[in-house]
Design a protein around this motif. Structure first.
Motif, mmCIF file in Angstrom:
data_model
loop_
_atom_site.group_PDB
_atom_site.id
_atom_site.type_symbol
_atom_site.label_atom_id
_atom_site.label_comp_id
_atom_site.label_asym_id
_atom_site.label_seq_id
_atom_site.Cartn_x
_atom_site.Cartn_y
_atom_site.Cartn_z
ATOM 1 N N CYS A 7 12.124 -0.497 17.360
ATOM 2 C CA CYS A 7 11.641 -1.593 16.508
ATOM 3 C C CYS A 7 10.362 -2.184 17.105
ATOM 4 C CB CYS A 7 12.708 -2.665 16.330
ATOM 5 S SG CYS A 7 13.990 -2.198 15.139
ATOM 6 N N LYS A 8 10.291 -2.203 18.435
ATOM 7 C CA LYS A 8 9.077 -2.719 19.095
ATOM 8 C C LYS A 8 7.891 -1.785 18.867
ATOM 9 C CE LYS A 8 11.218 -5.683 22.460
ATOM 10 N NZ LYS A 8 12.012 -5.717 23.659
ATOM 11 N N ILE A 9 8.152 -0.487 18.812
ATOM 12 C CA ILE A 9 7.081 0.480 18.492
ATOM 13 C C ILE A 9 6.633 0.256 17.044
ATOM 14 C CG2 ILE A 9 6.634 2.941 18.055
ATOM 15 C CD1 ILE A 9 8.191 3.532 20.677
ATOM 16 N N ILE A 10 7.580 0.051 16.146
ATOM 17 C CA ILE A 10 7.260 -0.215 14.736
ATOM 18 C C ILE A 10 6.396 -1.471 14.621
ATOM 19 C CG2 ILE A 10 8.287 -0.952 12.524
ATOM 20 C CD1 ILE A 10 10.763 0.854 13.428
ATOM 21 N N GLU A 21 2.473 7.214 9.562
ATOM 22 C CA GLU A 21 3.097 5.930 9.239
ATOM 23 C C GLU A 21 2.919 5.636 7.759
ATOM 24 O OE1 GLU A 21 1.703 2.576 11.557
ATOM 25 O OE2 GLU A 21 3.321 1.309 10.765
ATOM 26 N N ASN A 22 3.985 5.190 7.124
ATOM 27 C CA ASN A 22 3.858 4.623 5.781
ATOM 28 C C ASN A 22 4.727 3.367 5.731
ATOM 29 O OD1 ASN A 22 6.495 5.407 5.247
ATOM 30 N ND2 ASN A 22 5.938 7.132 3.943
ATOM 31 N N GLU A 23 5.049 2.880 4.551
ATOM 32 C CA GLU A 23 5.719 1.575 4.508
ATOM 33 C C GLU A 23 7.155 1.601 5.042
ATOM 34 O OE1 GLU A 23 5.760 0.130 0.528
ATOM 35 O OE2 GLU A 23 7.078 1.723 -0.184
ATOM 36 N N ASP A 24 7.782 2.773 5.047
ATOM 37 C CA ASP A 24 9.162 2.772 5.528
ATOM 38 C C ASP A 24 9.510 3.803 6.595
ATOM 39 O OD1 ASP A 24 10.345 3.849 2.228
ATOM 40 O OD2 ASP A 24 9.071 4.831 3.697
ATOM 41 N N ILE A 25 8.497 4.562 7.052
ATOM 42 C CA ILE A 25 8.754 5.607 8.049
ATOM 43 C C ILE A 25 7.619 5.613 9.073
ATOM 44 C CG2 ILE A 25 8.932 8.126 8.397
ATOM 45 C CD1 ILE A 25 10.028 8.208 5.442
ATOM 46 N N ILE A 26 7.962 5.931 10.322
ATOM 47 C CA ILE A 26 6.924 6.099 11.342
ATOM 48 C C ILE A 26 7.289 7.300 12.218
ATOM 49 C CG2 ILE A 26 7.962 4.429 12.952
ATOM 50 C CD1 ILE A 26 5.093 3.436 13.550
ATOM 51 N N ALA A 27 6.261 8.037 12.668
ATOM 52 C CA ALA A 27 6.475 9.188 13.544
ATOM 53 C C ALA A 27 5.543 9.055 14.744
ATOM 54 C CB ALA A 27 6.203 10.490 12.796
ATOM 55 N N PHE A 28 6.084 9.355 15.920
ATOM 56 C CA PHE A 28 5.281 9.208 17.143
ATOM 57 C C PHE A 28 5.737 10.225 18.190
ATOM 58 C CE2 PHE A 28 8.779 6.933 19.207
ATOM 59 C CZ PHE A 28 9.421 6.341 18.123
ATOM 60 N N GLU A 29 4.865 10.451 19.174
ATOM 61 C CA GLU A 29 5.176 11.401 20.239
ATOM 62 C C GLU A 29 6.293 10.850 21.121
ATOM 63 O OE1 GLU A 29 1.789 12.531 22.641
ATOM 64 O OE2 GLU A 29 0.644 13.052 20.869
ATOM 65 N N ASP A 30 7.210 11.728 21.498
ATOM 66 C CA ASP A 30 8.249 11.335 22.440
ATOM 67 C C ASP A 30 7.603 11.111 23.819
ATOM 68 O OD1 ASP A 30 11.608 11.802 22.501
ATOM 69 O OD2 ASP A 30 10.552 11.687 24.424
ATOM 70 N N ALA A 31 8.002 10.054 24.498
ATOM 71 C CA ALA A 31 7.424 9.700 25.798
ATOM 72 C C ALA A 31 7.773 10.723 26.879
ATOM 73 C CB ALA A 31 7.900 8.317 26.213
ATOM 74 N N ILE A 42 11.323 8.196 12.489
ATOM 75 C CA ILE A 42 12.344 7.152 12.330
ATOM 76 C C ILE A 42 12.085 6.299 11.081
ATOM 77 C CG2 ILE A 42 12.625 7.028 14.851
ATOM 78 C CD1 ILE A 42 11.224 4.317 14.834
ATOM 79 N N PRO A 43 13.161 5.752 10.525
ATOM 80 C CA PRO A 43 12.969 4.776 9.444
ATOM 81 C C PRO A 43 12.559 3.439 10.063
ATOM 82 C CG PRO A 43 15.299 4.982 9.938
ATOM 83 C CD PRO A 43 14.584 5.967 10.837
ATOM 84 N N LYS A 44 11.748 2.672 9.361
ATOM 85 C CA LYS A 44 11.376 1.349 9.878
ATOM 86 C C LYS A 44 12.563 0.389 9.830
ATOM 87 C CE LYS A 44 6.396 1.479 9.428
ATOM 88 N NZ LYS A 44 5.189 0.917 8.807
ATOM 89 N N LYS A 45 13.461 0.650 8.894
ATOM 90 C CA LYS A 45 14.696 -0.154 8.864
ATOM 91 C C LYS A 45 15.526 0.182 10.100
ATOM 92 C CE LYS A 45 19.001 -0.794 6.334
ATOM 93 N NZ LYS A 45 19.872 -0.318 5.251
ATOM 94 N N HIS A 46 16.020 -0.842 10.771
ATOM 95 C CA HIS A 46 16.863 -0.593 11.937
ATOM 96 C C HIS A 46 18.256 -0.130 11.492
ATOM 97 C CE1 HIS A 46 18.301 -0.903 16.092
ATOM 98 N NE2 HIS A 46 19.451 -1.173 15.490
ATOM 99 N N ILE A 47 18.505 1.172 11.663
ATOM 100 C CA ILE A 47 19.836 1.752 11.447
ATOM 101 C C ILE A 47 20.253 2.251 12.824
ATOM 102 C CG2 ILE A 47 21.161 3.559 10.275
ATOM 103 C CD1 ILE A 47 18.810 3.639 8.165
#
Ligand code: 5GP
Ligand code: ZN
Length: 117
Positions: A7-10, A21-31, A42-47
């Motif tokens: 959620c902090k990344i979002i 990134e769009n309004e409900d999804i974000i994709a990023f490199e694994d650390a 991941i979905p931007k909604k916290h599930i």
């Protein structure tokens, strides 16, 4: 969920290499990549996990499949292939309690789904 790292990344409170990134999804490199290509979608909604998916989440989780497909194509691995993984709970090896899909590619990942110990 203010103690959730994803959620902090979002919210851009902690940095990540965001590739989509769009309004409900974000994709990023694994650390800590475990393959030459390792992204998290991941979905931007916290599930919290697969266990917490509700009927109302079907649309965003379905859209994530399309983001994974497009990302694989964009990264040039669609032809050679890739692997998508969602870990759930303790035995599933889930560390971050915000549902996420690992996209792994860039080498032959083998046929075994689980390491023999
Ligand atoms: P899990 O084990 O929960 O399925 O996967 C969590 C993944 O999140 C791990 O592959 C780990 O490397 C990644 N990860 C954990 N913290 C961070 C972070 O702060 N930034 C990024 N980009 N990835 C993270
Ligand atoms: Zn979260």
């Amino acid at each position: 969920m203010n103690d959730c790292i994803f959620c902090k990344i979002i919210d851009k409170e902690i940095p990540a290499n965001i590739v989509f990134e769009n309004e409900d999804i974000i994709a990023f490199e694994d650390a800590h990549p475990v393959a030459p290509i390792h992204y998290l979608v991941i979905p931007k909604k916290h599930i919290s996990s697969m266990n917490d998916v509700k009927q109302e989440d079907i649309e965003v989780l379905g859209k994530i499949q399309l983001v994974l497909r497009d990302l694989a194509k964009q990264l040039g691995v669609a032809e050679n292939g890739y692997r998508v993984i969602t870990n759930c709970g303790e035995d599933g090896g889930q560390k971050v309690k915000h549902i996420h899909y690992h996209l792994l590619a860039g080498k032959h990942l083998g046929h075994k789904l689980v390491k023999e110990e």
